[in-house]
Write an enzyme that holds these catalytic residues in place. Structure first.
Site, PDB file in Angstrom:
ATOM      1  N   HIS A  96      37.840  12.827  28.736  1.00  0.00           N
ATOM      2  CA  HIS A  96      37.018  13.062  27.541  1.00  0.00           C
ATOM      3  C   HIS A  96      36.120  14.273  27.773  1.00  0.00           C
ATOM      4  O   HIS A  96      35.654  14.520  28.881  1.00  0.00           O
ATOM      5  CB  HIS A  96      36.179  11.816  27.232  1.00  0.00           C
ATOM      6  CG  HIS A  96      35.525  11.861  25.897  1.00  0.00           C
ATOM      7  ND1 HIS A  96      34.359  12.562  25.662  1.00  0.00           N
ATOM      8  CD2 HIS A  96      35.881  11.308  24.704  1.00  0.00           C
ATOM      9  CE1 HIS A  96      34.023  12.432  24.393  1.00  0.00           C
ATOM     10  NE2 HIS A  96      34.920  11.678  23.787  1.00  0.00           N
ATOM     11  N   GLU A 168      40.578  16.952  21.071  1.00  0.00           N
ATOM     12  CA  GLU A 168      39.159  16.999  20.700  1.00  0.00           C
ATOM     13  C   GLU A 168      38.743  18.444  20.421  1.00  0.00           C
ATOM     14  O   GLU A 168      38.591  19.227  21.354  1.00  0.00           O
ATOM     15  CB  GLU A 168      38.280  16.522  21.851  1.00  0.00           C
ATOM     16  CG  GLU A 168      38.381  15.094  22.265  1.00  0.00           C
ATOM     17  CD  GLU A 168      37.351  14.815  23.353  1.00  0.00           C
ATOM     18  OE1 GLU A 168      36.258  14.345  23.012  1.00  0.00           O
ATOM     19  OE2 GLU A 168      37.632  15.107  24.533  1.00  0.00           O
TER      20      GLU A 168
END
Length: 251
Positions: A96, A168
């Site tokens: 992430h 992302e």
């Protein structure tokens, strides 16, 4: 047919009691409202994994937000893949953008985390994405391709097909800049093209690629209608059961 995946990332939110309440709400609503072909995942804090796994139903899978790259040992404060598996975890977020930025996680570390997760039967939700500076410099595609190459391309085709990818757009998260459906689809198509360059078009076409750029009930339908967007990695909206379920109903 690629898997439709809606994964919620609670990040560092919800006490155990709050988490149990939210998870129960999501599971009960999902049973009645979410189509059978949509895979719902809740990636929750470590402290809630064991308890939440006991209150959900088969409409929801549990995911962790991180994993350590070793099976066991003197690594104070870390959690291993076998530990996660032992409490019912099915998915794990790897790479992430917040982990990369705040904890300095490297592509090689993430490659090791992917490998050990797969070895323990966990499905990696592998995150990739670029900053605004990288996009404006025109290096965003090469940057994301390098993340994929260095962290995933050591895998056999059989193992690679078990990975779920989440794109992302860091430049569009909490910045006031919004990624259009067209911008999101363009990057997802480029990612799939890069996967095909290594594993071939047939394998690349089996990989689910999720969008992780502030998906909400009011923009989910347009994003999920895009050819190469197979689901979402949901942040803030996953902390509200109604919003999370409404996103899952947006296909």
């Amino acid at each position: 047919m690629r898997k439709k995946v809606i994964a919620g990332n609670w990040k560092m939110n919800k006490t155990l009691e709050e988490g149990l309440s939210l998870a129960s709400e999501v599971a009960n609503m999902a049973k009645d409202e979410v189509p059978a072909d949509v895979n719902l995942v809740m990636c929750i804090p470590y402290i809630s994994l064991a308890a939440v796994s006991k209150v959900i139903n088969d409409k929801v899978a549990i995911g962790a937000q991180n994993v350590y790259q070793k099976e066991s040992g003197a690594f104070t404060g870390e959690i291993s893949a076998p530990m996660l598996k032992s409490v019912g975890v099915k998915y794990v977020i790897i790479g992430h953008s917040e982990r990369r930025e705040y904890f300095g996680e490297t592509n090689q570390q993430l490659a090791d985390k992917v490998t050990i997760s797969l070895a323990n039967g966990l499905t990696p939700l592998f995150c990739c994405g670029e900053t605004l500076a990288q996009r404006e410099a025109g290096i965003h595609i090469n940057f994301v391709n390098a993340q994929l190459t260095e962290s995933l391309f050591h895998l056999s085709p059989e193992d690679f097909k078990k990975v779920v990818i989440a794109y992302e757009p860091i430049w569009a998260i909490g910045t006031g800049v919004t990624a259009s459906d067209e911008q999101a689809q363009e990057m997802h198509a480029k990612i799939r093209e890069h996967l095909a360059s290594k594993y071939g078009a047939a394998v690349a076409d089996e990989i689910s690629i999720l969008y992780g750029g502030s998906m909400k009930p009011d923009n989910a339908k347009g994003l999920l209608a895009c050819k190469d967007i197979d689901g979402g990695l949901i942040g803030g909206a996953s902390l509200k059961s109604r919003d999370f379920i409404d996103i899952a109903k947006s296909y």
